[in-house]
Design an enzyme around this catalytic site. Sequence first.
Site, PDB file in Angstrom:
ATOM      1  N   ARG A 137       3.057   8.760   5.964  1.00  0.00           N
ATOM      2  CA  ARG A 137       1.808   8.826   5.209  1.00  0.00           C
ATOM      3  C   ARG A 137       1.650  10.206   4.561  1.00  0.00           C
ATOM      4  O   ARG A 137       0.560  10.791   4.547  1.00  0.00           O
ATOM      5  CB  ARG A 137       0.615   8.504   6.108  1.00  0.00           C
ATOM      6  CG  ARG A 137      -0.558   7.881   5.345  1.00  0.00           C
ATOM      7  CD  ARG A 137      -1.721   7.546   6.253  1.00  0.00           C
ATOM      8  NE  ARG A 137      -1.369   6.537   7.254  1.00  0.00           N
ATOM      9  CZ  ARG A 137      -1.752   6.574   8.526  1.00  0.00           C
ATOM     10  NH1 ARG A 137      -2.482   7.576   8.974  1.00  0.00           N
ATOM     11  NH2 ARG A 137      -1.415   5.610   9.353  1.00  0.00           N
ATOM     12  N   ARG A 147      -7.076   8.094  -6.551  1.00  0.00           N
ATOM     13  CA  ARG A 147      -7.672   6.956  -5.833  1.00  0.00           C
ATOM     14  C   ARG A 147      -9.062   6.616  -6.366  1.00  0.00           C
ATOM     15  O   ARG A 147      -9.491   5.449  -6.313  1.00  0.00           O
ATOM     16  CB  ARG A 147      -7.740   7.297  -4.341  1.00  0.00           C
ATOM     17  CG  ARG A 147      -8.287   6.192  -3.458  1.00  0.00           C
ATOM     18  CD  ARG A 147      -7.329   5.004  -3.383  1.00  0.00           C
ATOM     19  NE  ARG A 147      -7.808   4.017  -2.429  1.00  0.00           N
ATOM     20  CZ  ARG A 147      -8.711   3.078  -2.706  1.00  0.00           C
ATOM     21  NH1 ARG A 147      -9.228   3.006  -3.931  1.00  0.00           N
ATOM     22  NH2 ARG A 147      -9.094   2.218  -1.776  1.00  0.00           N
ATOM     23  N   TYR A 204      -1.735  -8.974  12.053  1.00  0.00           N
ATOM     24  CA  TYR A 204      -2.807  -9.002  11.054  1.00  0.00           C
ATOM     25  C   TYR A 204      -3.085 -10.434  10.587  1.00  0.00           C
ATOM     26  O   TYR A 204      -4.234 -10.853  10.452  1.00  0.00           O
ATOM     27  CB  TYR A 204      -2.442  -8.134   9.853  1.00  0.00           C
ATOM     28  CG  TYR A 204      -2.489  -6.655  10.115  1.00  0.00           C
ATOM     29  CD1 TYR A 204      -3.706  -5.985  10.228  1.00  0.00           C
ATOM     30  CD2 TYR A 204      -1.316  -5.915  10.250  1.00  0.00           C
ATOM     31  CE1 TYR A 204      -3.747  -4.617  10.468  1.00  0.00           C
ATOM     32  CE2 TYR A 204      -1.348  -4.552  10.496  1.00  0.00           C
ATOM     33  CZ  TYR A 204      -2.566  -3.899  10.593  1.00  0.00           C
ATOM     34  OH  TYR A 204      -2.615  -2.552  10.840  1.00  0.00           O
TER      35      TYR A 204
END
Length: 345
Positions: free
Chosen positions: A28, A41, A152
């Site tokens: 990350r 973003r 998930y």
Amino acid sequence: MSAKPFNDTFLKACRHEPTEHVPVWYMRQAGRYQPEYRAIRAKYSFFEMNYIPEVCAEVTRLPVEQLGVDAAILFADIMTPLKPIGVDVNIESGVGPVIANPVKTLSDVQRLGELDPESHVPYIMEAIKILRQQLSVPLIGFAGAPFTLASYIIEGGPSKHYHKTKAFMYTQPEAWQALMDKLGEMTIRYLKAQIGAGAQAVQVFDSWVGALNDEDYRTYIAPVMHRIFSALKETGVPTIYFGVGAGHLLKEWDRLPVDVVGLDWRTSIRTARELGVTKVLQGNLDPTLLLAPWDMLEAKAKAILDEGTKQPGYIFNLGHGVFPDAKVETLQKLTRFIHSYRRDS
């Protein structure tokens, strides 16, 4: 094409070859701790940044230029290939992936489609091609592992205990096997396509597989992981396997045809070697130490480096991803320290 000479230190370490300095990259390493990332973003949703190859390439490249690391990792999400096969997923701020149509039965598994990377995620392949022209370090592609993706898909979003996932695994073995087969094939196709587009290494994130004990891992997970890494072995590209809280599974991982095993901060490199792990190791500084005073961070990093460099084949990384509270300047200083490290000093 980048004007800088190509830095292959990371690839050498993946192959157990000696290197002039310890290679380092950070999971990350593109993210909210960077002001530049936050500015980008603000203009795009998470998936939109993936859909525009030039933006994806810029976000991927930024930490390499900013931090001086020895590898780039493609900016994407493990959910990216799930949308095209029929999983209604959205990334919700402060929550993570949320699934509107969770899998509950065999028929739910059977309704999932097959991934065709070239037509379903062409923007990922284009971003990789752009990056290969721009980078002077290796590009790492990646994908989520079947268990983590299944967690998930079955839970409907993030979970702390994975009760629904494990109950599905125990009570619906036919459906579970069908889901592992489907996700395993998707992972192979997705990563082979990334490699075909130019990725020079790939990491498989099995972030939550540590929720399983070793016997269940051998029974329900190891066969699909063996299939994935065997298929990727054919490409000649180094492969990395990483999970969180999975130190008890390291012996199982060492049996897989994978090149590099990533460690989180809970299991030391010394412990991994004492367990008999022979693979190249990657890791494993606790990301929280990025907030510690520099003297403490330096001492912890040096201790990890001392253990990691006792034999060829070591890559410095965090034990999990960089988090938003980290500082660019701290990661820059840490990278310089790792590059200047010598065991005798």
